[in-house]
Design a protein around this motif. Structure first.
Motif, mmCIF file in Angstrom:
data_model
loop_
_atom_site.group_PDB
_atom_site.id
_atom_site.type_symbol
_atom_site.label_atom_id
_atom_site.label_comp_id
_atom_site.label_asym_id
_atom_site.label_seq_id
_atom_site.Cartn_x
_atom_site.Cartn_y
_atom_site.Cartn_z
ATOM 1 N N ASN A 141 49.366 47.752 32.977
ATOM 2 C CA ASN A 141 49.527 48.822 31.989
ATOM 3 C C ASN A 141 50.990 49.206 31.806
ATOM 4 N N LEU A 183 55.862 47.735 26.017
ATOM 5 C CA LEU A 183 55.636 47.246 24.646
ATOM 6 C C LEU A 183 55.510 48.408 23.665
ATOM 7 N N ASP A 184 54.824 49.466 24.086
ATOM 8 C CA ASP A 184 54.675 50.652 23.228
ATOM 9 C C ASP A 184 56.026 51.331 23.000
ATOM 10 N N TYR A 239 47.751 55.792 29.720
ATOM 11 C CA TYR A 239 47.732 54.889 30.870
ATOM 12 C C TYR A 239 47.716 55.619 32.219
ATOM 13 N N GLU A 288 58.952 49.814 23.030
ATOM 14 C CA GLU A 288 59.684 48.958 22.098
ATOM 15 C C GLU A 288 59.250 49.215 20.665
ATOM 16 N N GLU A 289 57.960 49.327 20.462
ATOM 17 C CA GLU A 289 57.447 49.557 19.109
ATOM 18 C C GLU A 289 57.840 50.940 18.584
ATOM 19 N N LYS A 290 57.663 51.960 19.395
ATOM 20 C CA LYS A 290 57.937 53.340 18.971
ATOM 21 C C LYS A 290 59.407 53.542 18.595
ATOM 22 N N ILE A 315 53.644 58.305 24.904
ATOM 23 C CA ILE A 315 53.401 56.869 25.062
ATOM 24 C C ILE A 315 52.621 56.584 26.338
ATOM 25 N N GLN A 367 58.499 62.060 23.660
ATOM 26 C CA GLN A 367 57.942 60.850 23.057
ATOM 27 C C GLN A 367 57.455 59.892 24.138
ATOM 28 N N ASP A 393 52.217 47.298 29.065
ATOM 29 C CA ASP A 393 51.776 47.916 27.803
ATOM 30 C C ASP A 393 52.655 49.098 27.440
ATOM 31 N N VAL A 394 53.028 49.898 28.427
ATOM 32 C CA VAL A 394 53.916 51.046 28.187
ATOM 33 C C VAL A 394 55.237 50.542 27.605
#
Length: 84
Positions: free
Chosen positions: A43, A49-50, A17, A52-54, A13, A9, A46-47
């Motif tokens: 970036n 944040l991604d 990037y 955290e969301e996932k 993600i 996973q 961004d990783v």
């Protein structure tokens, strides 16, 4: 979730990037996000944040500073998931 599933996973993600595809193709837990994959610091945010969301987790600033390679990212993800 086992470590291999978390790593897969994580790979999904970070894939958008990555600047060094060869390093990404041989990604291991020791792969450094900045030095090996050439992900720039903007970036990398961004990783995070991604991630955290996932995984539906919150990563604090101290943990963010430690998230330099896949192994540390997995440890932090697993630690946060265990708190749920």
């Amino acid at each position: 979730m086992d470590r291999e599933a978390t790593l897969e996973q994580l790979k999904n993600i970070i894939r958008p990037y990555v600047q060094d595809q060869i390093a990404f193709d041989s990604l291991s837990e020791e792969t450094d996000f900045i030095n090996d994959l050439k992900i720039n610091s903007a970036n990398l945010v961004d990783v995070i944040l991604d991630i955290e969301e996932k995984f539906d987790i919150m990563i604090d600033n101290e943990s963010m500073k430690q998230m330099i390679n896949a192994k540390e990212a997995i440890v932090i993800i697993e630690s946060e998931l265990s708190k749920k």
